[in-house]
Design a protein around this motif. Structure first.
Motif, PDB file in Angstrom:
ATOM      1  N   ASN A 505       0.810  -1.224   0.000  1.00  0.00           N
ATOM      2  CA  ASN A 505       0.000   0.000   0.000  1.00  0.00           C
ATOM      3  C   ASN A 505       0.840   1.270   0.000  1.00  0.00           C
ATOM      4  O   ASN A 505       0.463   2.287   0.586  1.00  0.00           O
ATOM      5  CB  ASN A 505      -0.958   0.008   1.194  1.00  0.00           C
ATOM      6  CG  ASN A 505      -1.882  -1.192   1.191  1.00  0.00           C
ATOM      7  OD1 ASN A 505      -2.388  -1.592   0.135  1.00  0.00           O
ATOM      8  ND2 ASN A 505      -2.096  -1.784   2.358  1.00  0.00           N
ATOM      9  N   GLY A 506       2.002   1.207  -0.646  1.00  0.00           N
ATOM     10  CA  GLY A 506       2.823   2.400  -0.808  1.00  0.00           C
ATOM     11  C   GLY A 506       3.574   2.840   0.423  1.00  0.00           C
ATOM     12  O   GLY A 506       4.242   3.886   0.405  1.00  0.00           O
ATOM     13  N   ALA A 507       3.478   2.096   1.498  1.00  0.00           N
ATOM     14  CA  ALA A 507       4.220   2.456   2.709  1.00  0.00           C
ATOM     15  C   ALA A 507       5.715   2.280   2.468  1.00  0.00           C
ATOM     16  O   ALA A 507       6.142   1.439   1.669  1.00  0.00           O
ATOM     17  CB  ALA A 507       3.766   1.590   3.876  1.00  0.00           C
ATOM     18  N   GLN A 508       6.509   3.103   3.156  1.00  0.00           N
ATOM     19  CA  GLN A 508       7.941   3.115   2.920  1.00  0.00           C
ATOM     20  C   GLN A 508       8.702   2.525   4.110  1.00  0.00           C
ATOM     21  O   GLN A 508       8.405   2.817   5.277  1.00  0.00           O
ATOM     22  CB  GLN A 508       8.420   4.549   2.684  1.00  0.00           C
ATOM     23  CG  GLN A 508       7.799   5.215   1.469  1.00  0.00           C
ATOM     24  CD  GLN A 508       8.245   4.562   0.177  1.00  0.00           C
ATOM     25  OE1 GLN A 508       9.424   4.452  -0.106  1.00  0.00           O
ATOM     26  NE2 GLN A 508       7.268   4.134  -0.627  1.00  0.00           N
ATOM     27  N   LEU A 509       9.679   1.679   3.786  1.00  0.00           N
ATOM     28  CA  LEU A 509      10.615   1.208   4.792  1.00  0.00           C
ATOM     29  C   LEU A 509      11.609   2.323   5.102  1.00  0.00           C
ATOM     30  O   LEU A 509      11.771   3.263   4.315  1.00  0.00           O
ATOM     31  CB  LEU A 509      11.365  -0.028   4.280  1.00  0.00           C
ATOM     32  CG  LEU A 509      10.559  -1.326   4.189  1.00  0.00           C
ATOM     33  CD1 LEU A 509      11.328  -2.371   3.397  1.00  0.00           C
ATOM     34  CD2 LEU A 509      10.233  -1.855   5.584  1.00  0.00           C
ATOM     35  N   PRO A 510      12.301   2.258   6.229  1.00  0.00           N
ATOM     36  CA  PRO A 510      13.316   3.273   6.513  1.00  0.00           C
ATOM     37  C   PRO A 510      14.459   3.206   5.502  1.00  0.00           C
ATOM     38  O   PRO A 510      14.614   2.212   4.780  1.00  0.00           O
ATOM     39  CB  PRO A 510      13.790   2.911   7.926  1.00  0.00           C
ATOM     40  CG  PRO A 510      13.436   1.480   8.095  1.00  0.00           C
ATOM     41  CD  PRO A 510      12.186   1.254   7.312  1.00  0.00           C
TER      42      PRO A 510
END
Length: 664
Positions: A505-510
């Protein structure tokens, strides 16, 4: 001289020489340069001829061949949800992975008494407490069933075994123990945060021996968290402890009789009566057979936990010849531990029970487990493969809603120990041996963390490939860590896996993640396993503190495609624990010093700087030394004085003969 005088003088000379020989009988001679020792060094026995304790067996098995690219894709993607997904486990405590210590060996593993605690054990527990906040340990097993609390033992020890009246196919000895054993547990808890499960004797239902309950609640207080009533009751009939008709209903009835006895005992508090654990069955009965007796509903106010016990296989045919057990070949059995399927198979029989426990508001524990019953397999249980298996199996139990798992610790005659003290007669010069299951405990402890909010999910990675399982761990509702496992053993690097982690869902990892690795050269390797580059060495090499400098690798993630991807490599074999937050390690664990001196002889030391430039003889040019108790500080000097005295006596006697006119 006369024949009589000649014989007398010769006899005296023989006596003189004999005296010299006796003078040197207790002397250890350090040979000088150019001298030849009287005997050559003995050779080491081959693995096939090894006859020592199983805990230190040198047997090494062959690692399975790599499966090949078609059966084992080495590059795959793993996309996860940042919020907790449907299907994740219930919140798990960081202390999920605990230990079960056979009652008959607590005076070897924990300490000799309440004042003499095993420092390596304290250090090992401190390492886990650093990661989780506490450790849960059960003291019990087969030997709890016939254990009797007494005021004192004939020799003053805290525990004694009656080896003349052993029972079971496992040769279980009856025990007597003193309250000092419980004080020892309490003193351990004052140093490291260990909570205790105790086993209540259950072999004589006409005369329940409840002293361990009475004294346990008084001495341990809040550190007592559970009381097991019956250990593997489904094996009672087979072991000759109950009639052949003994059934789940019989056990349920007897459990109620125990509760009645505790209720009638004014020295047992209502709180203590609410800590009972059952049914702790093994493989003969199914849990459903016990649940169907209304066991939980009947005794719900008294049940602190529900429990089962399970080993995936056994080595009983070797451990107990003549028992009629089926022989399991270790080399053939080894690959069955090197697959995700092992854990899946074990937990599949308990999925209904973990759900049932939740509906009843109870926690289900795997109260005793390890690689194989009857001591495990040398070459499997003490290999790096067992460490991989322990990580996967532990996390799989957490993922399907067990609430804890205790890995068993036995004595010198078992191969699966997480940690083993040296034999008593070697404790002055050998240290502890740390087994692969202890490394599993460290990994699982760090994977779950100390917040007691971690939820675990089997990610069915690599198209659910059984050789490369993976787990997601969500903490406080957010994805915090990922565990990647590679069961394949391949020194060429061709079977190393490369995993592309991303969020849905487009979330970003660090931008960066940190990784700790559990590593060894082969699944067959014994000893020198490393966790983040630290190790507990080989047999007899550990005081419970890790050796080496911790190494946490930093991986830079890519966002070239617009979505963040972190590529994690896992060696074959190995485990990678990926931290997606900045919390990677707690403060260094507290360690403990030795407060009692047990080695008071043969304690000479040499400065490392001197030893580094020595050939082994420097400083010994004109010295002979003694290592024998009671000998003079300078054995050579003492021997010279004694020989001189004998020589003076001989000359005095000879002078007397000459003065009396004796002729030669």
């Amino acid at each position: 001289m006369s024949s009589t005088l000649g014989v007398t003088f010769v006899s005296f000379l023989l006596l003189f020489l004999s005296a010299i020989q006796r003078c040197s009988a207790s002397i250890t001679v350090y040979y000088q340069n150019g001298q030849t020792p009287l005997a050559t060094a003995s050779s080491t026995a081959s693995s096939a001829n090894y006859t020592g304790p199983i805990a230190y067996s040198p047997v090494v098995l062959n690692a399975p061949a790599p499966p090949g690219a078609s059966a084992f894709p080495t590059n795959f993607a793993l996309q996860m949800s940042s919020p907790v997904p449907s299907g994740a486990s219930i919140p798990q405590n960081g202390s999920f992975f605990g230990f079960s210590i056979e009652m008959s060996v607590v005076n070897q593993v924990l300490g000799k008494n309440a004042s003499f605690l095993q420092v390596p054990f304290l250090n090992l527990m401190a390492n886990i407490q650093q990661r989780t906040g506490r450790i849960n340990i059960r003291v019990g097993g087969n030997t709890q069933e016939t254990a009797t609390l007494v005021n004192s033992t004939p020799d003053g020890r805290i525990l004694e075994k009656d080896l003349q009246n052993v029972s079971n196919p496992t040769q279980t000895p009856p025990l007597i123990f003193t309250p000092e054993l419980l004080y020892m547990l309490r003193n351990i808890s004052s140093l490291v945060n260990v909570r205790w499960y105790l086993g209540v004797p259950f072999n004589d239902t006409s005369n329940f021996r409840l002293a361990i309950v009475e004294q346990g609640q008084r001495i341990l207080g809040d550190y007592l968290i559970g009381l097991q009533v019956g250990n593997e009751p489904d094996l009672y009939a087979a072991h000759g402890h109950r009639p052949s008709t003994y059934s789940p209903q019989n056990y349920t009835t007897e459990f109620g009789e125990m509760i009645t006895a505790m209720t009638n005992d004014v020295n047992i508090s209502p709180h203590t009566r609410s800590l009972l654990i059952g049914p702790s069955i093994s493989v003969v009965w199914t849990p459903e057979q016990v649940w169907n007796t209304d066991f939980v509903d009947l005794y719900s106010p008294n049940l602190g936990f529900l429990a089962v016990e399970r080993y995936p296989t056994d080595n009983c045919a070797v451990a107990f010849p003549g028992s009629g057990a089926q022989y399991n070949d270790p080399q053939t059995t080894f690959p069955t531990f090197l697959t995700h399927q092992s854990g899946l198979t074990i937990v599949s029989e308990y999925l209904n029970s973990t759900n049932f426990a939740q509906t009843k508001g109870k926690e289900l524990l795997m109260f005793e487990t390890n690689t194989a019953s009857c001591g495990g397999f040398p070459g499997i249980s003490d290999s790096f493969g067992a460490a991989l298996w322990g990580v996967d199996y532990g996390l799989q139990m957490a993922a399907v809603n067990f609430s804890g798992a205790l890995f068993h610790v036995g004595g010198q005659s078992v191969a699966y120990n997480p940690f083993t003290p040296p034999p008593t007669n070697q404790s002055t010069y050998h240290q502890w041996t740390i087994g692969p299951i202890y490394y599993s405990a460290l990994v699982v402890a760090e994977a779950l963390g100390p917040t007691n909010t971690s939820q675990v999910m089997d990610l069915q990675a690599n198209n659910n490939n059984m050789l490369s399982p993976a787990y997601g761990i969500w903490e406080n509702g957010n994805l915090a860590r990922v565990v990647l496992i590679n069961f394949v053993s391949d020194s060429t690097g061709a079977s190393d896996i490369s995993v592309d982690l991303s969020l849905a869902n487009g979330a970003q990892l660090p931008g960066q993640v940190q990784v700790k690795y559990l590593s060894a050269a082969s699944v067959s390797q014994k000893g020198n396993i490393t966790w983040a580059s630290q190790t507990y060495g080989e047999n007899f090499e550990s005081d419970g503190r890790p050796l080496g400098t911790e190494n946490i690798e930093t991986i830079t993630c890519s966002s070239a495609t617009g979505s963040s991807i972190c590529t994690i490599k896992v060696p074959a074999p190995g485990v990678a624990l990926v931290f997606l937050t900045s919390e990677t390690a707690a403060a260094p664990s507290q360690t403990f010093s030795t407060t009692a001196l047990t080695k008071t002889r043969n304690t000479a030391t040499v400065a490392p700087s001197v030893l580094a430039t020595s050939n082994g003889h420097s400083g010994m040019a004109n010295e002979l030394g003694s290592t024998s108790p009671g000998s003079n500080k300078n054995g050579a000097q003492g021997r010279g004085a004694l020989v001189g005295g004998v020589m003076a006596m001989a000359l005095a006697v000879l002078a007397g003969w000459l003065m009396s006119g004796a002729r030669f």
